[in-house]
Motif scaffolding. Structure first.
Motif, PDB file in Angstrom:
ATOM      1  N   THR A  34      62.314   8.058  48.660  1.00 26.76           N
ATOM      2  CA  THR A  34      63.350   7.035  48.447  1.00 26.76           C
ATOM      3  C   THR A  34      63.364   6.055  49.608  1.00 26.76           C
ATOM      4  N   PHE A  38      62.089   3.221  47.404  1.00 28.70           N
ATOM      5  CA  PHE A  38      63.330   2.734  46.801  1.00 28.70           C
ATOM      6  C   PHE A  38      64.066   1.761  47.711  1.00 28.70           C
ATOM      7  N   THR A 200      68.777   1.423  43.799  1.00 33.38           N
ATOM      8  CA  THR A 200      67.834   1.817  44.857  1.00 33.38           C
ATOM      9  C   THR A 200      68.554   2.268  46.120  1.00 33.38           C
TER      10      THR A 200
END
Length: 404
Positions: A34, A38, A200
């Motif tokens: 992430t 992200f 995100t």
């Protein structure tokens, strides 16, 4: 359902999906993905918002001043806005202290070992230093640095000067109106990307903050969030109902998109475009909202006030210090004044907390106990601050309307 109406729902869905994906990444052991894949998309979205914030604040405030067409009205709106924020900040401090002391008395605050706590307080030159710094020496540097207080001052100076110039300034009036119309269109496009940014960022925050320290501080975080919620309901929605005749359900429904976005982005300034749309839907006059919201994004720190009251009582408990009633009064006064004194200063929340701790004789290094989860606190306090900005715009619109 129109695109405008569906934005809050799309943001909410993105928030829920972000939390779900973040939990999967955390428990699956690949939270680093992430951060790598992200968060950059969230950063791109926030960068776009920061890119548009300066022209939005500059042009919207000048356009708002020109729409008022009277510097006396500008002064009246300014006084009411600052008074509203000062009063609500003081109330926020009281709410924060009440919840913190209830949690402490019930033995709900964890007692952490402060021996390894480290935090170096940023230097703060005092109120007068901040006062001097809000007056720019270079207009373009104020823009490139995104110094919002200086941008606000520039807007006031140019707006007032255009009004004073009268008919000779018609070209400037037309330019501001035209440039602001273009900026609004660009702002609308960027806002349409909000669900991507929310998804995100939430996935990244949940995946990376699900640590042991988060669990150990869960009750402290819960205490702060209870304060945020109570303040939003008892102060913001109640003031909108009393002064603007607006039900709490309608108020929160109208402010929802800005609240969710502020929660995920942790930036009042970046949320300004969304806040402006929400305020307009709730009936705030465009000229007043264009003045109140940028000012509020800089000086309204009710969420920060609640956070630092909770944090102060918790850190005092870790230091084995029982705060007296007199010391709690000092917290309220210091926090309320510091909310103005540190306006526009980077890391203002931590600076304010450091000032309060120093006033009470609590080692500033103890902030290191909670700095690891500061973003979790920051999400809630930014959401609350933005909610207050919108409530203020609605109330000031009603107060000014009664003078007509």
């Amino acid at each position: 359902m129109s695109k405008k109406r569906s934005l809050p729902m799309r943001i909410l869905i993105a928030l829920v999906l972000g939390i779900a994906v973040g939990l999967i990444c955390y428990f699956g052991g690949f939270a680093h993905l992430t951060t790598k894949y992200f968060k950059p998309f969230g950063d791109i979205f926030v960068n776009l918002l920061k890119f548009i914030v300066v022209p939005v604040v500059l042009l919207s405030m000048i356009d708002g001043i020109l729409s008022m067409n009277d510097m006396r009205k500008v002064g009246s709106v300014g006084i009411k806005t600052v008074a509203y924020f000062m009063v609500t900040t003081a109330v926020a401090c009281v709410i924060g202290l009440i919840f913190a002391n209830v949690f402490k008395s019930a033995g709900l605050f964890p007692v952490l070992d402060p021996s390894e706590a480290e935090y170096e307080a940023k230097e703060f030159g005092g109120f007068m230093s901040t006062l001097v710094s809000i007056f720019p020496t270079n207009m373009w540097k104020s823009f490139t640095d995104a110094n919002m207080l200086q941008v606000i001052v520039i807007s006031l100076l140019f707006g007032g000067s255009i009004l004073a110039a009268g008919e000779k300034a018609r070209l400037c009036r037309d330019f501001v109106s035209s440039a602001y119309a273009v900026t609004e269109k660009l702002m609308g496009f960027i806002i349409s990307l909000a669900p991507i940014g929310v998804f995100t960022y939430m996935a990244w925050v949940v995946a990376t903050q699900g640590s042991k320290i988060l669990v150990s501080l869960l009750l402290v975080i819960t205490c702060a969030y209870l304060g945020y919620i109570v303040h939003a309901v008892l102060v913001y929605s109640a003031s909108a109902q009393v002064f603007a005749g607006m039900s709490p359900a309608r108020f929160f429904k109208g402010a929802f998109a800005a609240m969710i976005f502020a929660f995920s982005s942790t930036s009042s300034a970046a949320t300004l475009p969304v806040s402006k749309k929400c305020a307009a839907e709730l009936g705030a006059e465009d000229d007043i909202a264009s003045f109140v919201l940028p000012l509020g994004s800089t000086i309204n720190m009710d969420g920060t006030a609640i956070y630092q009251c909770v944090a102060t009582v918790f850190l005092a408990s870790c230091a084995n210090i029982n705060l007296t009633l007199g010391q709690m009064v000092i917290i309220v006064v210091t926090a309320t004044l510091a909310s103005i004194g540190t306006a526009g200063v980077s890391g203002a929340g931590m600076i304010m907390l450091a000032m309060v701790l120093e006033a009470l004789g609590i080692p500033v290094a103890y902030i290191g106990l909670i700095v690891a989860v500061d973003r979790i606190f920051d999400m809630g306090r930014t959401c609350l601050n933005v909610t207050g900005d919108i409530a203020c715009a609605v109330c000031v619109t009603k107060w000014e309307g009664r003078k007509k």
